[in-house]
Design an enzyme around this catalytic site. Sequence first.
Site, PDB file in Angstrom:
ATOM      1  N   CYS A  43       0.821  -1.212   0.000  1.00  0.00           N
ATOM      2  CA  CYS A  43       0.000   0.000   0.000  1.00  0.00           C
ATOM      3  C   CYS A  43       0.857   1.265   0.000  1.00  0.00           C
ATOM      4  O   CYS A  43       0.644   2.171  -0.793  1.00  0.00           O
ATOM      5  CB  CYS A  43      -0.934  -0.021   1.209  1.00  0.00           C
ATOM      6  SG  CYS A  43      -1.955   1.438   1.302  1.00  0.00           S
ATOM      7  N   CYS A  48      -1.653   1.659  -3.002  1.00  0.00           N
ATOM      8  CA  CYS A  48      -2.652   2.725  -2.825  1.00  0.00           C
ATOM      9  C   CYS A  48      -2.065   4.134  -2.817  1.00  0.00           C
ATOM     10  O   CYS A  48      -2.549   5.026  -3.521  1.00  0.00           O
ATOM     11  CB  CYS A  48      -3.410   2.558  -1.515  1.00  0.00           C
ATOM     12  SG  CYS A  48      -3.400   0.938  -0.776  1.00  0.00           S
ATOM     13  N   LYS A  51      -0.120   5.275  -5.950  1.00  0.00           N
ATOM     14  CA  LYS A  51      -1.124   5.284  -7.009  1.00  0.00           C
ATOM     15  C   LYS A  51      -2.000   6.526  -6.935  1.00  0.00           C
ATOM     16  O   LYS A  51      -2.194   7.243  -7.907  1.00  0.00           O
ATOM     17  CB  LYS A  51      -1.966   4.005  -6.890  1.00  0.00           C
ATOM     18  CG  LYS A  51      -2.984   3.796  -7.939  1.00  0.00           C
ATOM     19  CD  LYS A  51      -4.428   3.987  -7.597  1.00  0.00           C
ATOM     20  CE  LYS A  51      -4.987   3.790  -6.253  1.00  0.00           C
ATOM     21  NZ  LYS A  51      -5.756   2.580  -6.050  1.00  0.00           N
ATOM     22  N   TYR A 180      -9.520  -3.320 -11.258  1.00  0.00           N
ATOM     23  CA  TYR A 180      -9.388  -1.913 -10.861  1.00  0.00           C
ATOM     24  C   TYR A 180      -7.976  -1.373 -11.039  1.00  0.00           C
ATOM     25  O   TYR A 180      -7.801  -0.204 -11.388  1.00  0.00           O
ATOM     26  CB  TYR A 180      -9.938  -1.688  -9.444  1.00  0.00           C
ATOM     27  CG  TYR A 180      -8.991  -2.007  -8.305  1.00  0.00           C
ATOM     28  CD1 TYR A 180      -8.189  -1.017  -7.755  1.00  0.00           C
ATOM     29  CD2 TYR A 180      -8.906  -3.278  -7.764  1.00  0.00           C
ATOM     30  CE1 TYR A 180      -7.314  -1.312  -6.708  1.00  0.00           C
ATOM     31  CE2 TYR A 180      -8.057  -3.571  -6.720  1.00  0.00           C
ATOM     32  CZ  TYR A 180      -7.255  -2.584  -6.199  1.00  0.00           C
ATOM     33  OH  TYR A 180      -6.397  -2.853  -5.176  1.00  0.00           O
ATOM     34  N   GLU A 184      -7.299   1.826 -13.287  1.00  0.00           N
ATOM     35  CA  GLU A 184      -6.727   3.034 -12.674  1.00  0.00           C
ATOM     36  C   GLU A 184      -5.467   3.487 -13.416  1.00  0.00           C
ATOM     37  O   GLU A 184      -5.287   4.681 -13.678  1.00  0.00           O
ATOM     38  CB  GLU A 184      -6.401   2.756 -11.203  1.00  0.00           C
ATOM     39  CG  GLU A 184      -7.646   2.623 -10.358  1.00  0.00           C
ATOM     40  CD  GLU A 184      -7.361   2.260  -8.894  1.00  0.00           C
ATOM     41  OE1 GLU A 184      -8.247   2.499  -8.062  1.00  0.00           O
ATOM     42  OE2 GLU A 184      -6.278   1.756  -8.574  1.00  0.00           O
ATOM     43  N   HIS A 438     -26.898  21.491  -0.028  1.00  0.00           N
ATOM     44  CA  HIS A 438     -27.012  22.112  -1.336  1.00  0.00           C
ATOM     45  C   HIS A 438     -25.981  23.217  -1.527  1.00  0.00           C
ATOM     46  O   HIS A 438     -25.697  23.934  -0.576  1.00  0.00           O
ATOM     47  CB  HIS A 438     -28.425  22.698  -1.470  1.00  0.00           C
ATOM     48  CG  HIS A 438     -28.716  23.215  -2.823  1.00  0.00           C
ATOM     49  ND1 HIS A 438     -28.893  22.381  -3.913  1.00  0.00           N
ATOM     50  CD2 HIS A 438     -28.845  24.486  -3.279  1.00  0.00           C
ATOM     51  CE1 HIS A 438     -29.127  23.136  -4.974  1.00  0.00           C
ATOM     52  NE2 HIS A 438     -29.111  24.406  -4.623  1.00  0.00           N
ATOM     53  N   GLU A 443     -26.164  15.373  -2.671  1.00  0.00           N
ATOM     54  CA  GLU A 443     -27.547  15.570  -2.210  1.00  0.00           C
ATOM     55  C   GLU A 443     -28.520  14.720  -3.025  1.00  0.00           C
ATOM     56  O   GLU A 443     -29.626  14.416  -2.579  1.00  0.00           O
ATOM     57  CB  GLU A 443     -27.950  17.049  -2.234  1.00  0.00           C
ATOM     58  CG  GLU A 443     -28.070  17.654  -3.609  1.00  0.00           C
ATOM     59  CD  GLU A 443     -28.423  19.148  -3.564  1.00  0.00           C
ATOM     60  OE1 GLU A 443     -29.380  19.519  -2.879  1.00  0.00           O
ATOM     61  OE2 GLU A 443     -27.720  19.941  -4.234  1.00  0.00           O
TER      62      GLU A 443
HETATM   63  C1  LIG Z   1      -1.276  -0.861  -7.556  1.00  0.00           C
HETATM   64  C2  LIG Z   1      -2.097  -1.156  -6.345  1.00  0.00           C
HETATM   65  C3  LIG Z   1      -3.038  -0.249  -5.915  1.00  0.00           C
HETATM   66  C4  LIG Z   1      -3.798  -0.507  -4.782  1.00  0.00           C
HETATM   67  N1  LIG Z   1      -4.723   0.414  -4.397  1.00  0.00           N
HETATM   68  C5  LIG Z   1      -5.466   0.195  -3.303  1.00  0.00           C
HETATM   69  C6  LIG Z   1      -6.407   1.164  -2.868  1.00  0.00           C
HETATM   70  O1  LIG Z   1      -6.596   2.207  -3.488  1.00  0.00           O
HETATM   71  N2  LIG Z   1      -7.110   0.922  -1.728  1.00  0.00           N
HETATM   72  C7  LIG Z   1      -6.930  -0.245  -1.001  1.00  0.00           C
HETATM   73  O2  LIG Z   1      -7.576  -0.414   0.025  1.00  0.00           O
HETATM   74  N3  LIG Z   1      -6.050  -1.189  -1.419  1.00  0.00           N
HETATM   75  C8  LIG Z   1      -5.315  -0.989  -2.537  1.00  0.00           C
HETATM   76  N4  LIG Z   1      -4.409  -1.932  -2.934  1.00  0.00           N
HETATM   77  C9  LIG Z   1      -4.322  -3.201  -2.181  1.00  0.00           C
HETATM   78  C10 LIG Z   1      -3.473  -3.030  -0.928  1.00  0.00           C
HETATM   79  O3  LIG Z   1      -2.213  -2.518  -1.263  1.00  0.00           O
HETATM   80  C11 LIG Z   1      -3.330  -4.368  -0.248  1.00  0.00           C
HETATM   81  O4  LIG Z   1      -4.614  -4.901  -0.003  1.00  0.00           O
HETATM   82  C12 LIG Z   1      -2.596  -4.258   1.093  1.00  0.00           C
HETATM   83  O5  LIG Z   1      -1.332  -3.705   0.917  1.00  0.00           O
HETATM   84  C13 LIG Z   1      -2.491  -5.650   1.728  1.00  0.00           C
HETATM   85  O6  LIG Z   1      -1.734  -5.580   2.897  1.00  0.00           O
HETATM   86  P1  LIG Z   1      -0.956  -6.850   3.431  1.00  0.00           P
HETATM   87  O7  LIG Z   1      -0.446  -6.487   4.765  1.00  0.00           O
HETATM   88  O8  LIG Z   1      -1.784  -8.051   3.277  1.00  0.00           O
HETATM   89  O9  LIG Z   1       0.257  -7.058   2.409  1.00  0.00           O
HETATM   90  P2  LIG Z   1       1.352  -6.078   1.857  1.00  0.00           P
HETATM   91  O10 LIG Z   1       1.022  -4.667   2.089  1.00  0.00           O
HETATM   92  O11 LIG Z   1       1.570  -6.521   0.445  1.00  0.00           O
HETATM   93  O12 LIG Z   1       2.636  -6.407   2.727  1.00  0.00           O
HETATM   94  C14 LIG Z   1       3.297  -7.631   2.652  1.00  0.00           C
HETATM   95  C15 LIG Z   1       4.772  -7.389   2.945  1.00  0.00           C
HETATM   96  O13 LIG Z   1       5.394  -8.645   3.167  1.00  0.00           O
HETATM   97  C16 LIG Z   1       6.685  -8.606   2.607  1.00  0.00           C
HETATM   98  N5  LIG Z   1       7.108 -10.000   2.433  1.00  0.00           N
HETATM   99  C17 LIG Z   1       6.596 -10.933   1.590  1.00  0.00           C
HETATM  100  N6  LIG Z   1       7.176 -12.117   1.799  1.00  0.00           N
HETATM  101  C18 LIG Z   1       8.081 -11.943   2.792  1.00  0.00           C
HETATM  102  C19 LIG Z   1       8.983 -12.817   3.473  1.00  0.00           C
HETATM  103  N7  LIG Z   1       9.042 -14.115   3.192  1.00  0.00           N
HETATM  104  N8  LIG Z   1       9.783 -12.305   4.436  1.00  0.00           N
HETATM  105  C20 LIG Z   1       9.727 -10.978   4.757  1.00  0.00           C
HETATM  106  N9  LIG Z   1       8.884 -10.120   4.161  1.00  0.00           N
HETATM  107  C21 LIG Z   1       8.051 -10.597   3.192  1.00  0.00           C
HETATM  108  C22 LIG Z   1       6.494  -7.843   1.322  1.00  0.00           C
HETATM  109  O14 LIG Z   1       7.715  -7.305   0.858  1.00  0.00           O
HETATM  110  C23 LIG Z   1       5.523  -6.765   1.775  1.00  0.00           C
HETATM  111  O15 LIG Z   1       6.190  -5.617   2.222  1.00  0.00           O
HETATM  112  C24 LIG Z   1      -3.611  -1.709  -4.059  1.00  0.00           C
HETATM  113  C25 LIG Z   1      -2.658  -2.638  -4.486  1.00  0.00           C
HETATM  114  C26 LIG Z   1      -1.920  -2.375  -5.611  1.00  0.00           C
HETATM  115  C27 LIG Z   1      -0.901  -3.382  -6.065  1.00  0.00           C
END
Ligand SMILES: Cc1cc2nc3c(=O)[nH]c(=O)nc-3n(C[C@H](O)[C@H](O)[C@H](O)COP(=O)(O)OP(=O)(O)OC[C@H]3O[C@@H](n4cnc5c(N)ncnc54)[C@H](O)[C@@H]3O)c2cc1C
Length: 460
Positions: A43, A48, A51, A180, A184, A438, A443
Site C-alpha cells: 500500500c 494505494c 497510485k 481496478y 486506474e 445544497h 444531495e
Molecule cells: C497498484 C495497487 C493499488 C492498490 N490500491 C489500493 C487502494 O486504493 N485501496 C486499497 O484499500 N487497497 C489498494 N491496494 C491493495 C493493498 O495494497 C493491499 O490490499 C494491502 O497492501 C495488503 O496488505 P498486506 O499487509 O496483506 O500485504 P502487503 O502490504 O503486500 O505487505 C506484505 C509485505 O510482506 C513482505 N514479504 C513478503 N514475503 C516476505 C517474506 N518471506 N519475508 C519478509 N517479508 C516478506 C512484502 O515485501 C511486503 O512488504 C492496491 C494494491 C496495488 C498493487
Amino acid sequence: MSEADFDLFVIGAGSGGVRAARIAANHGAKVAIAEEHRIGGTCVIRGCVPKKLLVYASRFADDFEDARGFGWDLGDPEFDWPALVAAKDKEISRLEAIYRSNLERAGVVIFEERAEVAGPTAVRLTDSGRQVGARKILIATGGKPSLGEAIPGLEHVITSNEAFNLKALPERIVVYGGGYIAVEFAGIFSGLGAETTIVYRGGKILRGFDEDLRDALTEAYQKRGIRIITRRTFTRVEKTGTERIGHLDDGSKLAADQIMFAIGRAPNTAGLGLEQLGVERGWNGHVVVDESSRASVDTVFAVGDVTDRMQLTPVAIREGHAFADSEFGGKPWLVEHDMVPTAVFSTPEIGTVGWPEHLAKEHCGELHIYKASFRPLKATLSGRDEKILMKLIVAAESDKVVGCHVLGEDAAEIVQMAAIAMRLGATKADFDQTMGLHPTAAEELVTMREKWFAPTEAAG
Ligand SMILES: Cc1cc2nc3c(=O)[nH]c(=O)nc-3n(C[C@H](O)[C@H](O)[C@H](O)COP(=O)(O)OP(=O)(O)OC[C@H]3O[C@@H](n4cnc5c(N)ncnc54)[C@H](O)[C@@H]3O)c2cc1C
C-alpha cells in the site's frame, strides 16, 4: 514460552503485519517483524498511496482545461514526469520512516530480511541464517502481480511495481487487464497525456462491479480517448529497439512504448515453508484461515492479501488488529467483511458499497432501484462532457439500502459516508428524511424519489 524468543513473529511489514505487530506489542507481547523489501508494504510503497498521488497528478490536465471556463488563462502547462516520480518517492520514504518509528516505539524488533517458517514455532531468517522461536507466527506477506500464462516475451512487459518508477512517461501504453488496477493505471497514463489502450479478455471492464458503473466508466473512458479492446488475450510480446509489440490472439498487433500487465495478483506464499509444515493452502496458494485468521496449524495465523478475503488495505489492517487484540489483548473480536466500501480511482472515479444489482437480486429478492445521471454544476461552465451517475439499490421487503454506487468526482468520499448509514441498516426512508446539502452532487442520494424502471419494463 520458555524456549521462545518472541511471543509473536510477523512475516511481512505491510498494512496487516505492521498493525498486528504494533497492537500485540502494545498489549505487552514480545514481538518481531521481518520485511524483505521496504517497511510499509504494498500500500505505502507500490500500491494505494503512490497510485493516488499519480491519480492526482493525472487529474490536473482536466483542471487546467476546466479552468478556462471559469476565466483562467494558464497558457500551456507542461508536465515533468521525473519531477513527479521524485516527489512521490520522497513522500513514500517519509511514510516508510513513520511506519518504522511506530514499530520501534512499540518495542517491535525489526529484521530487514526475508523470513520463512521453519516449524510451528520457529522462523528462519534467510540472509543471516538465524533461526528464532516464537509462540505464534503471523503470515502477512501480501501478494504480488501475477503475469498469467508463460507467453514468449513476458520479460518485456511491466507490472504495477515498475509503472511507478519508469524513467520516462510512455507516449503510448497498452494496459492488459480489466480489474481496478488496470483501469486506474489506464486513467493515470491517459490523463498524463499517453495514448492509452486497454486490452481485456472479458467482455466489459470491472467484472464484479455494478453493470451501470461498468457501462458508465467504459463510455467515459472512450470519450476521453482511451481505446478499450475486449475479448482479446496476448499471445506474445516482442521488443524492437525501444518499442514493444503486443501480439493478440486474433493475429492483430499493438505497438507501444510500454505494455503493462495488470491481470491479477497472487499471494506471496512460495518458498515460505508452509507446505512442509502442513499449512493448508487454497486454489491460488493463499493461506486458508478461519474467521479469527487462524490457519490449519494452531500456532500459525494469516491476515491480509495472503488470505483469500478482500484485497484492500483497511481490511488487512483490521484483520491484523483483530488478531492482535484477540490473541494478545484478551479482547477477542471478529472482522465484518460485509458493507466494505471500495473505490476505483479512475477519472471519473467510482465509489461503491453494498451489493451490485445482480448480487442484490440473488440475496434480497425484489428490489427497488433509484438512479440518477446528471451533469455536475461545475461542468456547466467548464463545458466538460461528463456525467455523474448515482444508484441506490433498495431491498423492497425491508426498505433497506443494500447498494450505493456512484461514478463521478469525489465518488469515493461520498460513498465512505454512505457506508456508515448502510452499516447501521439505513432504509430508503432514512435517506429521504435526511436533509440535502445544497449545492452538492451527493444531495442527489437523499432526493431520489422516483423508482427507475428498465425501458423494457416501462414499455410493458
Ligand atoms: C497498484 C495497487 C493499488 C492498490 N490500491 C489500493 C487502494 O486504493 N485501496 C486499497 O484499500 N487497497 C489498494 N491496494 C491493495 C493493498 O495494497 C493491499 O490490499 C494491502 O497492501 C495488503 O496488505 P498486506 O499487509 O496483506 O500485504 P502487503 O502490504 O503486500 O505487505 C506484505 C509485505 O510482506 C513482505 N514479504 C513478503 N514475503 C516476505 C517474506 N518471506 N519475508 C519478509 N517479508 C516478506 C512484502 O515485501 C511486503 O512488504 C492496491 C494494491 C496495488 C498493487
